[in-house]
Design an enzyme around this catalytic site. Sequence first.
Site, PDB file in Angstrom:
ATOM      1  N   ASP A 167       0.824  -1.196   0.000  1.00  0.00           N
ATOM      2  CA  ASP A 167       0.000   0.000   0.000  1.00  0.00           C
ATOM      3  C   ASP A 167       0.867   1.258   0.000  1.00  0.00           C
ATOM      4  O   ASP A 167       1.901   1.318   0.684  1.00  0.00           O
ATOM      5  CB  ASP A 167      -0.893  -0.006   1.247  1.00  0.00           C
ATOM      6  CG  ASP A 167      -1.790   1.197   1.329  1.00  0.00           C
ATOM      7  OD1 ASP A 167      -2.729   1.291   0.524  1.00  0.00           O
ATOM      8  OD2 ASP A 167      -1.555   2.056   2.211  1.00  0.00           O
TER       9      ASP A 167
ATOM     10  N   GLU B 139       1.555  -0.443  -4.986  1.00  0.00           N
ATOM     11  CA  GLU B 139       0.654   0.649  -5.324  1.00  0.00           C
ATOM     12  C   GLU B 139       1.523   1.885  -5.519  1.00  0.00           C
ATOM     13  O   GLU B 139       1.920   2.543  -4.564  1.00  0.00           O
ATOM     14  CB  GLU B 139      -0.369   0.886  -4.205  1.00  0.00           C
ATOM     15  CG  GLU B 139      -1.366   1.976  -4.567  1.00  0.00           C
ATOM     16  CD  GLU B 139      -2.210   2.431  -3.385  1.00  0.00           C
ATOM     17  OE1 GLU B 139      -3.337   2.906  -3.612  1.00  0.00           O
ATOM     18  OE2 GLU B 139      -1.732   2.338  -2.233  1.00  0.00           O
TER      19      GLU B 139
END
Length: 525
Positions: A206, A256
């Site tokens: 993330d 990401e």
Amino acid sequence: MGQPTPATDDGWWRSAVIYQVYVRSFADGDGDGTGDLAGVRARLHYLAELGVDALWFNPWYRSPMKDGGYDVADYRAVDPAFGTLAEAEKLIAEAREAGIRTIVDIVPNHVSDQHPWFRAALAGGPERELFHFRPGRGEHGELPPNDWRSEFGGPAWTRLPDGDWYLHLFAPEQPDLNWAHPAVRQEHEDILRFWFERGVAGVRIDSAALLAKDPELPDFTEGRDPHPYVDRDELHDVYRAWRAVADEYGAVFVGEVWLPDTERFARYLRPDELHTAFNFSFMTCPWDAARLRTSIDATLAEHAPVGAPATWVLCNHDVTRTVTRYGRADTGFDFATKAFGTPTDLALGTRRARAAALLSLALPGAVYVYQGEELGLPEADIPLDRIEDPMHARSGGTDPGRDGCRVPLPWAAGEPHAGFGGEPWLPQPDGWAAYAADRQAEDPASMLSLYRAAIRSRTEFGEGPLTWLPAPDGVLAFARGDALCVVNLADTPVDLPAHSALILASGPLDTAGRLPADTAVWLRA
């Protein structure tokens, strides 16, 4: 716990179809209205029938749920709302027996304010060095240490009763870690090993480009180079160390990484760093042939020098659902333009979403499918008093947040709550049962049937490169091996190129055998 055989990296990830599971909204196994690991285990047969190669799970760790689980309090424990660590181990093993690998989500930029480290830091312990604590500016320290803004709106700093401030690029309940501290790096390498030893085949990272900060924490100046907290060079040492850990287990990474600079984006995909990264330009592109082709070309070009496969995704847990997005007049993605009641032509959006599914599944590389996309779910309007996403509150109510794409799935048309389980934690809209998986499974023309057929048939494209074919304006046509993909984004039907057989179509051809507007087809040359 017995020591499972580590996952092996046989290159499966280069062309995999990976299904994103937002556990809280997937299936409720114990009837409390919250999706859980028992619900996922009970639906593994559905995922196997869909034909996916792997499951990416959004965070299932112990969390106060101030940001949907992305505020992690304990990386080695499953949140009781979802189940137990033993259940997670069973799920990983049972999925693997069904031919499905598991990818877990790691959130390295920050932790929950309930994490033991941060609680010790608040008590004045040496753990303060693991975060970014600073005195304020102004005569009495009443101003934040710098002018950085939170990704969720408002300042990126919160003041404590002792007068110091701490940094949080997201919600105040998500304090940023200090990645210059060796204990932070060691802890995350240990976390990776913890999950790899339980048979996890990969990790999704993330906010992968945000970890490293300029130690001076300077004010943000537009165009500052290097950026004080995005894509800093020292971050690559972190991922080289992570890659060494992953290679011990044959595991893979997907990052990401939101970066406009394609050359810097590709640096994360060098052979000793991440295996793949999400491709956001394709997902955020409007329904326009020229712009989609530009996005596809740019994506393939930026991956080629490092030999990494591209990834393709139409939607995820942070984005307005594809059917709704493509049914709007402006189908480009922009957080700032999301608004309640935005007019949407769902019939148009569904036709385009079906065509986009065939387009993405025909492209070279890996494809990510967010849960419910295979059912053609639209974005749901959430009553104001039921919104949980912190983006809504921190924007002063101007941003509806992301809950509209997180509504629990409909499984059975004739059951309460469309077969999800107990009364869902987010309300299901009226008519949600019309999208139920059991109803669609019996309908050969449904979105679910299309996805099943497409995932099963995408092997027709082999592993070859993409070659663009001559096509009218508004039409995308390319070949990969002996298969062709044609997508008509123009307003009028078009003739199909020469072919020997029709493999699959997102909708019926017209009476003259032409490809209608907003329709895609796979052909055998």
